[in-house]
Design an enzyme around this catalytic site. Sequence first.
Site, PDB file in Angstrom:
ATOM      1  N   ASP A 343      11.627 -17.772  37.636  1.00 17.02           N
ATOM      2  CA  ASP A 343      10.327 -17.230  37.271  1.00 17.02           C
ATOM      3  C   ASP A 343      10.352 -16.730  35.824  1.00 17.02           C
ATOM      4  O   ASP A 343      11.307 -16.072  35.399  1.00 17.02           O
ATOM      5  CB  ASP A 343       9.990 -16.074  38.222  1.00 17.02           C
ATOM      6  CG  ASP A 343       8.697 -15.376  37.875  1.00 17.02           C
ATOM      7  OD1 ASP A 343       7.645 -16.025  37.976  1.00 17.02           O
ATOM      8  OD2 ASP A 343       8.746 -14.183  37.503  1.00 17.02           O
ATOM      9  N   GLU A 379      10.498 -22.040  35.012  1.00 16.10           N
ATOM     10  CA  GLU A 379       9.092 -21.842  34.685  1.00 16.10           C
ATOM     11  C   GLU A 379       9.099 -21.512  33.196  1.00 16.10           C
ATOM     12  O   GLU A 379       9.444 -20.399  32.808  1.00 16.10           O
ATOM     13  CB  GLU A 379       8.481 -20.700  35.492  1.00 16.10           C
ATOM     14  CG  GLU A 379       7.012 -20.508  35.187  1.00 16.10           C
ATOM     15  CD  GLU A 379       6.419 -19.275  35.866  1.00 16.10           C
ATOM     16  OE1 GLU A 379       5.227 -19.318  36.229  1.00 16.10           O
ATOM     17  OE2 GLU A 379       7.125 -18.265  36.025  1.00 16.10           O
TER      18      GLU A 379
END
Length: 710
Positions: A343, A379
């Site tokens: 993330d 990401e």
Amino acid sequence: MQVWPGQAYPLGATYDGAGTNFAVYSEAARRIELCLLHDDGSETAVELRETDAFVRHAYLPGVMPGQRYGFRVHGPYAPERGHRCNSAKLLLDPYARAMSGGVDWDESVYGYHFDRPESRNDLDSAPHTMASVVVNPYFDWGDDRSPRTEYHRTVIYEAHVKGLTMLHPELPQELRGTYAALAHPAVISHLTELGVTTLELMPVHQFIHDHRLVNAGLRNYWGYNTIGFFAPHNAYASWGDRGEQVLEFKQAVRALHQAGIEVILDVVYNHTAEGNELGPTLSFRGLDNASYYRLDKEDRRLYTDTTGTGNSLLMRSPHVLQLIMDSLRYWVTEMHVDGFRFDLAATLARQFHEVDRLSSFFDLVQQDPVVSQVKLIAEPWDVGEGGYQVGNFPPLWTEWNGKYRDCVRDLWRGEPRTLAEFASRLTGSSDLYQGDRRRPLASINFATCHDGFTLRDLVSYDEKHNAENGESNRDGENDNRSWNCGVEGESEDPEVLELRERQMRNFIATLMLSQGVPMLSHGDEFGRTQGGNNNAYCQDNEISWVPWPKPGSDDADGEGSLLAFTRAMVWLRRDHPVFRRRRFFQGRPVEGTHDELTDIAWFTPEGEEMTQRDWQSRNARALSVFLNGHAISEPGPRGERIRDDSFLLMFNASAAELDFAVPVNHGARWRIVVDTARAEGVLPSGGAEVAAGERVPLVGRSLVVLRRPA
């Protein structure tokens, strides 16, 4: 109680069958107490007197698995200098393998009094916070082994442990929303029939529900609020939270592996749940605030935040880097997971201020003999300056390709001047990945994910509808690149409904026909809706849960269902290597294939090769592409030449019906195998035969695939 010196490594609580070694790092502490917690609310404090390289440690004979514990740190409380030690706060072990209980948000879990943020709060937090748990590491894995699915054969399914299983009609009520539910035959059978090879789980590291959300009657449903990087989230366990969650997670992984399904974790190493200077003191902040967090250079009471959550971990700290690498190795070696999706991964590259692909974190991953061998997905952005880094991660990494998502959405909603970029995205985004010698498989392609509209909402809403989140619809992305097909939200107009179904088939078909690695978002195969909520991070309810159709219903098994179409497209991709090439197209005949035709060619709807003018046309929204199955350049697994059927893909993203001419000189006879204008979409036995030079009518906003046998 006997207290032996113990060892400084490994960090955390390590049970050896006769007792437990405890080790915790803090450079700021003057003294640390290990507190063994008892069920009557009392605790036994043991000072950790031994110190090696700022690691305090001790071995306690007779301390068994299931024992709850925490730390109390005696040290400076001087926020202006970056220190926030306070022995009144019971702290979680950063290396705890399991955590018990929850945080009830009493004032005592904060380092200050609510009415005086500059004050020091000496209320005891122990009755109101979580506890770390000693865990028995032994588990009988049997002959478990990772499926190690190669990227070119990978189909990722992004899912939430609770959201995927909470409403499944075939699951026992007591298992729904748990790790055990993932191992249930009904869930596994759905994944295998769908053709999924890799289950990507949204955060399962121990997280907490923010104080603000709890006060509003909401929950941190998504779980991007980690407080324990080694501990499976205890609320997803059906058996208990005194270490049972570890066993239950391992059993789920073993069952998925037996079905040939990999498990990768969405991990949040960019920040913690302690938030900014007004956040709680739960673990890292009280142990050594200045060593774990990136503090403001001008005012060390404040935190530098590139994550939008209040804090960022200090990526130039060797102890933070060790924590992350130890955590990653633990989940691979002890929990048998097959990879990670990071993330806000751009934050991990901020060793100093700017995003740096040469940062220490990437060096550590590259040389690690364990972590470097599993799937690593970034990401590739964060919310800091210069944080959008799609295409800029090191060669070992794959990336969520946000540019693919945006371009495919623009194409199908009819935006002008999209064809040139769409051609790049469809063929693996060579403009992003070929320059550093990565391959199409560096691109994780997706049209939807947990963040943003579901597939159905993407074709049903122009605007977000997030009122349920309690932020007056200010939260969530405004640039959704969606199109509601003429009506905002629910509609009973049959023409609108038919167009929406066709658009959903267009997105799924485009995803499965694209070079790279496809990722589906859970429930999209059923047409799941969140009512236009594009930021359902706090909705732990039926807004977010997957509404499984009843067994035997048309939605579950009907030939014209979206589920049936999705399955057929996934298997079409899996059956044909021309859609999952490991190398970029060359745009010319491939040496050694004995085929004079190029490996790829682009055509206008009239069947003429695309010119520079065609690519740059503002109004052009249609093209076709020839994929030569006789000209696949990479060898097969045993060095053999790969030979596949050839395909002609026709895309009509305009509103009007167009007749597409089948190009001459690229095969005499073709058969239609996919037509998104039809409810069944994929035609297993094949549709009409078409000859070179003939025309194929495509209704507005539809896609047709023709196949020429090898």
